[in-house]
Design a protein around this motif. Structure first.
Motif, PDB file in Angstrom:
ATOM      1  N   LEU A  89      -7.364  -9.501  11.536  1.00 59.99           N
ATOM      2  CA  LEU A  89      -6.509  -8.718  10.651  1.00 59.99           C
ATOM      3  C   LEU A  89      -5.190  -8.372  11.333  1.00 59.99           C
ATOM      4  O   LEU A  89      -4.100  -8.589  10.772  1.00 59.99           O
ATOM      5  N   ASP A 123      -9.916  -2.258  10.941  1.00 50.91           N
ATOM      6  CA  ASP A 123      -9.975  -1.503   9.684  1.00 50.91           C
ATOM      7  C   ASP A 123      -8.653  -1.627   8.933  1.00 50.91           C
ATOM      8  O   ASP A 123      -7.589  -1.321   9.471  1.00 50.91           O
ATOM      9  N   ALA A 124      -8.722  -2.075   7.683  1.00 52.37           N
ATOM     10  CA  ALA A 124      -7.522  -2.344   6.904  1.00 52.37           C
ATOM     11  C   ALA A 124      -6.668  -1.104   6.691  1.00 52.37           C
ATOM     12  O   ALA A 124      -5.428  -1.156   6.793  1.00 52.37           O
ATOM     13  N   ALA A 128      -2.829  -0.688   7.971  1.00 51.46           N
ATOM     14  CA  ALA A 128      -1.779  -0.382   6.990  1.00 51.46           C
ATOM     15  C   ALA A 128      -1.006   0.866   7.412  1.00 51.46           C
ATOM     16  O   ALA A 128       0.230   0.915   7.316  1.00 51.46           O
ATOM     17  N   ARG A 139       0.587  -1.426   3.156  1.00 49.54           N
ATOM     18  CA  ARG A 139      -0.348  -1.916   2.150  1.00 49.54           C
ATOM     19  C   ARG A 139      -0.036  -3.357   1.748  1.00 49.54           C
ATOM     20  O   ARG A 139      -0.934  -4.185   1.599  1.00 49.54           O
ATOM     21  N   VAL A 142      -1.014  -5.773   4.639  1.00 44.54           N
ATOM     22  CA  VAL A 142      -2.465  -5.951   4.747  1.00 44.54           C
ATOM     23  C   VAL A 142      -2.975  -6.794   3.585  1.00 44.54           C
ATOM     24  O   VAL A 142      -3.846  -7.663   3.772  1.00 44.54           O
ATOM     25  N   THR A 145      -2.551 -10.489   4.226  1.00 43.59           N
ATOM     26  CA  THR A 145      -3.433 -11.132   5.200  1.00 43.59           C
ATOM     27  C   THR A 145      -4.620 -11.840   4.565  1.00 43.59           C
ATOM     28  O   THR A 145      -5.269 -12.665   5.215  1.00 43.59           O
TER      29      THR A 145
END
Length: 218
Positions: A89, A123-124, A128, A139, A142, A145
């Motif tokens: 990520l 963790d998204a 973000a 946002r 992310v 991705t």
């Protein structure tokens, strides 16, 4: 201006330490740093290796060595949220189409979050928030991705690194020569000064050395 390509993965504490120092090195020699996020796990798989954190005694030694080096450099250091972890990520976010100053700010923030603040960059929502904290649309980044383009970009850059002979992170590409590891900075500087003792003529006899023994299964 000349260019120094910096191959990195957030999973590596040595790449973190190198990132905190590479820009000063580049400034001393009037070169531009081009950061390239790649997946270290693919390099390991391609060469049949384990990462330092996958070997218990080496894992603990690595953490101690990184702690000592960070202390000497005055670089913030805290235990990562987990290790090993999946860095995809963060790598994909860092490979987005950003101007150089925004990309550097994002990489700075993600590295500090991982190795200086114990935040979870898998963790998204965390990623973000980190991106938004440097003035980007976290946002949106992310969300990007998850696109085929984002997934392919890191995959392709990792493949290109392998083709260049990159086998670990951090690695620096300087005038066609690959230098591996934070401890190779002195050699990078010699190369940039035109003082690298490894010339084609000097290297030629070393290319003819062949093995006389092999470990079973190697």
């Amino acid at each position: 201006m000349r260019k120094l390509t910096f191959f990195f993965d957030y999973i590596s504490p040595y790449a973190y330490l190198a990132w905190t120092q590479i820009h000063a090195l580049a400034a001393r020699h009037d070169v531009v740093v081009e950061p390239v996020p790649i997946l270290f796990a693919v390099l390991l798989d391609a060469n049949g290796q384990k990462g330092p954190a996958e070997i218990e005694s080496k894992r603990l030694y690595t953490f101690k060595e990184v702690f000592r080096t960070a202390h000497r450099l005055g670089v913030p250091l805290a235990p990562p949220a987990s290790h090993p972890f999946n860095p995809l990520l963060a790598l994909r976010v860092s490979s987005a189409d950003l101007n150089p100053s925004d990309q550097r700010a994002l990489i700075d923030a993600l590295y500090l979050a991982t190795w200086g603040k114990s935040l979870d960059v898998t963790d998204a929502a965390t990623v973000a928030k980190i991106a938004s904290g440097v003035g980007l649309d976290g946002r949106k980044l992310v969300a990007w991705t998850a696109s085929p383009e984002a997934k392919e970009r890191v995959k392709q850059r990792t493949a290109e690194a392998l083709a260049l002979g990159v086998f670990g992170v951090p690695s620096m590409l300087v005038e066609g020569e690959v230098f591996w590891g934070f401890d190779s900075f002195d050699d990078v500087e010699r190369r940039l000064r035109g003082e690298d003792p490894v010339t084609p003529a000097a290297l030629e006899p070393w290319t003819k050395v062949t093995p006389s023994a092999r470990r079973p299964g190697a």
